[in-house]
Design a protein around this motif. Sequence first.
Motif, PDB file in Angstrom:
ATOM      1  N   GLY A 403       6.976  -5.729 -12.170  1.00 34.85           N
ATOM      2  CA  GLY A 403       8.108  -6.643 -12.158  1.00 34.85           C
ATOM      3  C   GLY A 403       8.512  -7.077 -10.768  1.00 34.85           C
ATOM      4  N   GLU A 404       7.571  -7.078  -9.836  1.00 36.54           N
ATOM      5  CA  GLU A 404       7.825  -7.543  -8.469  1.00 36.54           C
ATOM      6  C   GLU A 404       6.565  -8.203  -7.948  1.00 36.54           C
ATOM      7  OE1 GLU A 404       7.527  -4.451  -5.231  1.00 36.54           O
ATOM      8  OE2 GLU A 404       7.929  -3.114  -6.931  1.00 36.54           O
ATOM      9  N   ILE A 405       6.713  -8.965  -6.868  1.00 39.05           N
ATOM     10  CA  ILE A 405       5.567  -9.689  -6.325  1.00 39.05           C
ATOM     11  C   ILE A 405       4.711  -8.741  -5.489  1.00 39.05           C
ATOM     12  CG2 ILE A 405       4.809 -11.590  -4.873  1.00 39.05           C
ATOM     13  CD1 ILE A 405       6.071 -12.432  -7.516  1.00 39.05           C
ATOM     14  N   ILE A 406       3.478  -8.582  -5.900  1.00 42.62           N
ATOM     15  CA  ILE A 406       2.487  -7.824  -5.135  1.00 42.62           C
ATOM     16  C   ILE A 406       1.420  -8.817  -4.694  1.00 42.62           C
ATOM     17  CG2 ILE A 406       0.860  -5.907  -5.142  1.00 42.62           C
ATOM     18  CD1 ILE A 406       3.730  -5.044  -5.577  1.00 42.62           C
ATOM     19  N   THR A 407       1.111  -8.828  -3.417  1.00 44.20           N
ATOM     20  CA  THR A 407       0.143  -9.784  -2.888  1.00 44.20           C
ATOM     21  C   THR A 407      -1.222  -9.132  -2.691  1.00 44.20           C
ATOM     22  OG1 THR A 407       0.691  -9.271  -0.595  1.00 44.20           O
ATOM     23  CG2 THR A 407       1.992 -11.003  -1.680  1.00 44.20           C
ATOM     24  N   SER A 408      -2.253  -9.964  -2.670  1.00 46.13           N
ATOM     25  CA  SER A 408      -3.604  -9.443  -2.451  1.00 46.13           C
ATOM     26  C   SER A 408      -3.739  -8.831  -1.059  1.00 46.13           C
ATOM     27  CB  SER A 408      -4.642 -10.549  -2.651  1.00 46.13           C
ATOM     28  OG  SER A 408      -4.403 -11.638  -1.784  1.00 46.13           O
ATOM     29  N   SER A 409      -2.979  -9.331  -0.077  1.00 43.95           N
ATOM     30  CA  SER A 409      -3.054  -8.737   1.265  1.00 43.95           C
ATOM     31  C   SER A 409      -2.542  -7.302   1.245  1.00 43.95           C
ATOM     32  CB  SER A 409      -2.256  -9.575   2.265  1.00 43.95           C
ATOM     33  OG  SER A 409      -0.898  -9.658   1.887  1.00 43.95           O
ATOM     34  N   ARG A 410      -1.534  -7.024   0.422  1.00 48.44           N
ATOM     35  CA  ARG A 410      -1.054  -5.646   0.292  1.00 48.44           C
ATOM     36  C   ARG A 410      -2.113  -4.777  -0.384  1.00 48.44           C
ATOM     37  NH1 ARG A 410       4.845  -5.447  -2.290  1.00 48.44           N
ATOM     38  NH2 ARG A 410       4.524  -3.219  -1.849  1.00 48.44           N
ATOM     39  N   ILE A 411      -2.800  -5.332  -1.361  1.00 51.48           N
ATOM     40  CA  ILE A 411      -3.877  -4.588  -2.026  1.00 51.48           C
ATOM     41  C   ILE A 411      -4.966  -4.243  -1.022  1.00 51.48           C
ATOM     42  CG2 ILE A 411      -5.630  -4.645  -3.826  1.00 51.48           C
ATOM     43  CD1 ILE A 411      -2.819  -4.676  -4.982  1.00 51.48           C
ATOM     44  N   ASN A 412      -5.368  -5.224  -0.226  1.00 49.47           N
ATOM     45  CA  ASN A 412      -6.452  -5.005   0.739  1.00 49.47           C
ATOM     46  C   ASN A 412      -6.055  -4.047   1.848  1.00 49.47           C
ATOM     47  OD1 ASN A 412      -8.375  -6.686  -0.495  1.00 49.47           O
ATOM     48  ND2 ASN A 412      -7.461  -8.520   0.423  1.00 49.47           N
ATOM     49  N   ALA A 413      -4.752  -3.919   2.096  1.00 50.13           N
ATOM     50  CA  ALA A 413      -4.290  -3.002   3.136  1.00 50.13           C
ATOM     51  C   ALA A 413      -4.395  -1.546   2.706  1.00 50.13           C
ATOM     52  CB  ALA A 413      -2.845  -3.326   3.525  1.00 50.13           C
ATOM     53  N   ASP A 414      -4.460  -1.286   1.403  1.00 47.68           N
ATOM     54  CA  ASP A 414      -4.569   0.092   0.910  1.00 47.68           C
ATOM     55  C   ASP A 414      -5.282   0.076  -0.446  1.00 47.68           C
ATOM     56  OD1 ASP A 414      -4.355   2.757   0.317  1.00 47.68           O
ATOM     57  OD2 ASP A 414      -2.182   2.748  -0.018  1.00 47.68           O
ATOM     58  N   PRO A 415      -6.584  -0.197  -0.467  1.00 43.14           N
ATOM     59  CA  PRO A 415      -7.277  -0.373  -1.740  1.00 43.14           C
ATOM     60  C   PRO A 415      -7.269   0.867  -2.629  1.00 43.14           C
ATOM     61  CG  PRO A 415      -8.827  -0.358   0.099  1.00 43.14           C
ATOM     62  CD  PRO A 415      -7.465  -0.437   0.695  1.00 43.14           C
ATOM     63  N   ILE A 416      -7.452   2.041  -2.053  1.00 41.57           N
ATOM     64  CA  ILE A 416      -7.455   3.252  -2.872  1.00 41.57           C
ATOM     65  C   ILE A 416      -6.078   3.475  -3.484  1.00 41.57           C
ATOM     66  CG2 ILE A 416      -7.623   5.770  -2.825  1.00 41.57           C
ATOM     67  CD1 ILE A 416      -9.895   5.553  -0.891  1.00 41.57           C
TER      68      ILE A 416
END
Length: 537
Positions: A403-416
Amino acid sequence: MSVFAYPSTVIRDAERPQLVAGVDLMARAARALAQFSAEVLRTRRGQIFGSRVCVLAGPGNNAGDALYAAAALARRGVHITVITLFDRTHTEGLAAARGAGAEVIGFPGSPDFGDPNVEMDLRQPAAVSSSPRAHILRELSRSDLVFDAILGTGGRRGLPEHVASLIRDWRSSGTSTGGRTAPPAVIAVDTPSDLSPDEAGAEDRFHADHTVTFGGLKTELIDPRVTAFTGTVHMVDIGLELDEDQATAEVVDTSDLGADFPRPHAEGHKYSRGVVGVLAGSEEYPGAGVLTTTSAVNCGIGMVRSLGSPMVAELVIGLHAEVVPASGRTDAVLMGPGNPEDEYVRACVDDLVDTDVPVVLDAGALEMVGRAESVKGTWLAERPVVLTPHAGELARLLSRLLGEIITSSRINADPIGWAQRAARLSGCLVVLKGHQTVIACPDGFCVLPEAGPASLATAGSGDVLAGIIGAMVATFHARNRHSTAETPLSERDLAHIVGLGVLVHNAAGRRAVSAGALADAVAEVAGELIHGGSLIE
């Protein structure tokens, strides 16, 4: 073969009974470190005799490993310089290095550790005189190899200022070669000092060429974000008895593929080899259906069913006459690549209700997934579910779940971390695709296949991977179902199977530069594995 990663606390606990029994674990570690270092020196200089090695020694046992290894190298004609960065280091190891002829330089102004049982603040700045500092920098610059043995697994985040400033000065000088053609190799002993995935302060930390770790692979060493600091990680077995149930992750490579790829049995038949249903492609994106189905066919499975648009099925059958364009028994179903039309998705879901057939959800099919608690009441509840998003798709999935905005850059910053969170929230196995693919189980356990080639970054590559994963899951599910000792596949077993699929994708990627060629190359890889050939790297 598979290497399992463990928290440092688990490895330390496994050391205790060995130490109580009188096993000299440090001697084992030091011998292995000396042997590895000798090979590095031989590769760099053509010989070991006359090389120069500098040991940056801290107060812990990893300094003991380095000092004993340095003593062994000194006895082979290596000039050793030991720089003690604190008021104490490993006493016996330092004595061994001195006895073998090592030069020892004390770093002035280093903080007083005092009682080793008293926690000290390592961040206190220290005043360092310029002359000894210049001598130390000169020794570092003229070395062929440097041991980072400052802080091991017990070290806290952040180096003391006198050490951080020394590293800054050494790095800002371009790790000056002292007249040599290349900077010294850096070997981190057990774990790099101040290992952190944060980019902040990177100039104050060592960037090792190699990390030699002992007893078991530490969890912190497998995070893709720390590769720049660890270099290549080498695990040395020193005889610890580690329980794989306590592992946090499994690292798999091509050798696992050779050992575990499912080969047909002499008494087998098409159903025992597995049947995968593929719902992929649409009138808008028919190519996705072709790529996905081709890779599934080429993976050595017993049968492939095309479950979507008749137009896509016609294209597929024109290339692969063995594909069956009808629903029926399946051991796994893959859906989503190429956004299949809703009518075919609904029909496929209806066929899966009241079964335990595993499903692999890719691309548009990821929209079916809600929170784990809401999954329990749906058709997804009683079956293994594998999700195969890339970073952008995972960002959208997590935005919906949280229920919040998660960006792909945040995903790539901590993939595990994000893959683990998505698996926990969804209750599904999550395959986060990327240069370093991460496969996360709902309990947090991860499988990390070795990284694939850059050529895999091409349109349609994900469709090919989805087809491979669907086929692999179906094959193992069929094998399990036809076994006389049938037991449900555990989440960790399923993650390992998916990891094998990623390795097939990697191997095919080393032979192709486009998705079409990639799907065809899957047949070459599977053929070599099934008929006893060896994969060509």
